[in-house]
Design an enzyme around this catalytic site. Structure first.
Site, PDB file in Angstrom:
ATOM      1  CG  HIS A 237     -12.485   8.785  -9.619  1.00 47.95           C
ATOM      2  ND1 HIS A 237     -12.761   7.717 -10.439  1.00 47.95           N
ATOM      3  CD2 HIS A 237     -11.130   8.897  -9.588  1.00 47.95           C
ATOM      4  CE1 HIS A 237     -11.619   7.204 -10.888  1.00 47.95           C
ATOM      5  NE2 HIS A 237     -10.625   7.910 -10.391  1.00 47.95           N
ATOM      6  NE  ARG A 288     -10.236   9.935 -13.381  1.00 47.61           N
ATOM      7  CZ  ARG A 288     -10.887   8.819 -13.696  1.00 47.61           C
ATOM      8  NH1 ARG A 288     -12.171   8.863 -13.989  1.00 47.61           N
ATOM      9  NH2 ARG A 288     -10.263   7.654 -13.730  1.00 47.61           N
ATOM     10  CG  HIS A 359     -15.373   4.280  -8.697  1.00 45.55           C
ATOM     11  ND1 HIS A 359     -14.475   5.305  -8.851  1.00 45.55           N
ATOM     12  CD2 HIS A 359     -14.759   3.364  -7.909  1.00 45.55           C
ATOM     13  CE1 HIS A 359     -13.358   5.032  -8.195  1.00 45.55           C
ATOM     14  NE2 HIS A 359     -13.516   3.855  -7.611  1.00 45.55           N
ATOM     15  CD  GLU A 434     -17.566   2.811 -12.704  1.00 48.32           C
ATOM     16  OE1 GLU A 434     -18.165   3.875 -12.424  1.00 48.32           O
ATOM     17  OE2 GLU A 434     -16.326   2.725 -12.781  1.00 48.32           O
TER      18      GLU A 434
END
Length: 473
Positions: A237, A288, A359, A434
């Site tokens: 992303h 993104r 991410h 994340e």
């Protein structure tokens, strides 16, 4: 200047590189809202300036040209067909991108300075307020704009950042335990680089000593020699800059501390979506997707983390204008095709034992599946290993990473790297990490290295735990 192996370049060079890659979040966040930013940053041309970024629309083409034509290292570490660039990035070193306020008469002075050859107007389709200023013209252009009462915002501090990453990888490839290979091309023709860090046969004081012999073949190869393998992916992303920075730090640490992965082959894709990454520097900070031109739509891009062929379409959108557009079909994009093929190849020669997709944001360690709340194979083992990561990541910085299932802890989704690795490759330990923080994609510069360090602490503990004696089903 980097010389010899990356171990010789040491942590200072990596610190500068990673800081440049991520520090610009604050300034571009300000430009997104129209506010002027006066973040101080070290510069060869200015004592203090707005921190900027890498590449512009034209610089992107310069980037591809230099990376495609540059010669590879004499070590043969790079692929024979796709060669790593030399330091031609220096052509753009110090070039900046400015945006002038939209007021009557401003475009006239820009055209005058353009004719004088001291700047380049980037958008030639109509009146443009965005300009590229070479370092030797910064003072002159600033002087002329101030005298004319024209205000501007520095959007991009250094156009060479993207090329610096490739330059760093080139010099990294001179290390005898490292191979850097292009596994494919993006939509816009940029290379997708794979870094392969091989196990050392012996280590002295935790550092590399004797290494496995290197051989040269005129084809892409992924050596695993019965050793276990792990796969790290970052930058899928585009707006998640911290994932790229952390991936580079992990590469550095893996090479430097060979004792951590003495029996493990490590494969890292530090920037899986290079087109989108460049676009976040040049046009839209919060972009993104990749840069696919969607036929029949005015909206560009495919969400590469919804494009994998496992439960394709769940938790995704069929609308090209959606942030989570899955694409016209699974694996429709060259980026996911390249990642898929490389992962299949690695898995065929040495079973992947761990896949970790980086991410941001949220401080979550997520394990499959995302399309259902039914437990995936090896869920108890994934949870235990995830807790090991979280415990060790917390020790140094106090940062808490919550370990949970993707569907129950976040939202339903599918077509992602982690679910595909679990569902198709049958990899036992699969996660999406994340990173920091819990509020925004835009991290301050002082968060870059602590984030990388805590992830390294957690990953190192995971690797050490991945032995039959220490972690069983």
């Amino acid at each position: 200047m980097l010389m010899g192996s990356c171990l010789q370049c040491g942590s200072v060079t990596l610190m500068l590189l990673v800081t440049v890659i991520t520090v610009d979040a604050r300034t571009l966040a300000a430009s997104d809202t129209g506010a002027a930013s006066d973040i101080a940053a070290a510069s060869d041309t200015e004592a203090a300036s707005d921190t900027g970024a890498a590449g512009d629309t034209e610089a992107a083409s310069d980037t591809r040209a230099t990376s495609d034509t540059a010669a590879a290292s004499d070590t043969g570490a790079a692929s024979d067909t796709e060669q790593l660039p030399t330091n031609n990035y220096q052509y753009l070193d110090g070039h900046q991108v400015w945006r002038v306020e939209e007021e009557e008469g401003n475009t006239t002075i820009l055209q005058q300075l353009h004719v004088a050859g001291v700047l380049d107007v980037l958008d030639h389709s109509g009146p443009s307020r965005t300009i590229r200023v070479p370092p030797e013209s910064l003072s002159e252009v600033n002087y002329n704009l101030q005298n004319a009462g024209v205000h501007y915002l520095v959007l991009i501090h250094d156009l060479a950042t993207y090329l610096r990453i490739e330059w760093y990888l080139r010099h990294l490839a001179t290390h005898p335990r490292v191979e850097v290979t292009s596994i494919g091309k993006s939509v816009e023709g940029r290379n997708i680089w794979l870094v392969h860090i091989m196990p050392a046969t012996t280590c002295r004081g935790g550092r590399s000593a004797a290494v496995m012999p290197r051989h040269h073949q005129r084809q892409k190869h992924y050596r695993a020699a019965k050793a276990r393998s792990i796969w790290l992916e970052a930058g899928l992303h585009a707006r998640e800059w911290i994932s790229v920075s952390v991936a580079l730090q992990l590469i550095h640490n893996m090479v430097r501390e060979c004792s951590v992965g003495r029996a493990v082959h490590v494969y890292v894709v530090p920037m899986a979506n290079p087109d989108g990454y460049v676009y976040t520097w040049t046009h839209q900070r919060m972009w993104r997707k990749n840069r696919r031109r969607n036929h029949g739509s005015n909206c560009d891009g495919v969400d590469l983390n919804r494009n994998w062929d496992f439960q394709f379409g769940v938790g995704a959108s069929s609308s090209p204008c959606s942030e989570i557009y899955q694409g016209p079909s699974s694996f429709s994009e060259p980026e996911t095709q390249s990642l898929r093929d490389a992962m299949h190849q690695v898995n065929s020669v040495s079973k992947l034992m761990l896949v970790l997709a980086l991410h941001s944001y949220g401080q979550l360690l997520l394990y499959p599946f995302g399309h259902t709340t039914e437990p995936a194979p090896h869920t108890p083992a994934m949870r235990r290993l995830g807790n090991i990561f979280a415990q060790h990541a917390k020790v140094g910085s106090g940062t808490v990473y919550d370990v949970m299932n993707s569907a129950t802890g976040l939202y339903f989704s599918s077509g992602s790297t982690d679910d595909w690795a679990k569902g198709v490759l049958n990899t036992k330990f699969v996660y999406t990490l994340e990173l920091r923080n819990k509020v925004t994609f835009l991290l301050n510069a002082d968060q870059i290295f602590p984030t990388g360090q805590e992830v390294w602490d957690g990953l190192r503990a995971m690797i050490e735990a991945l032995t039959p004696e220490k972690l069983s089903e």
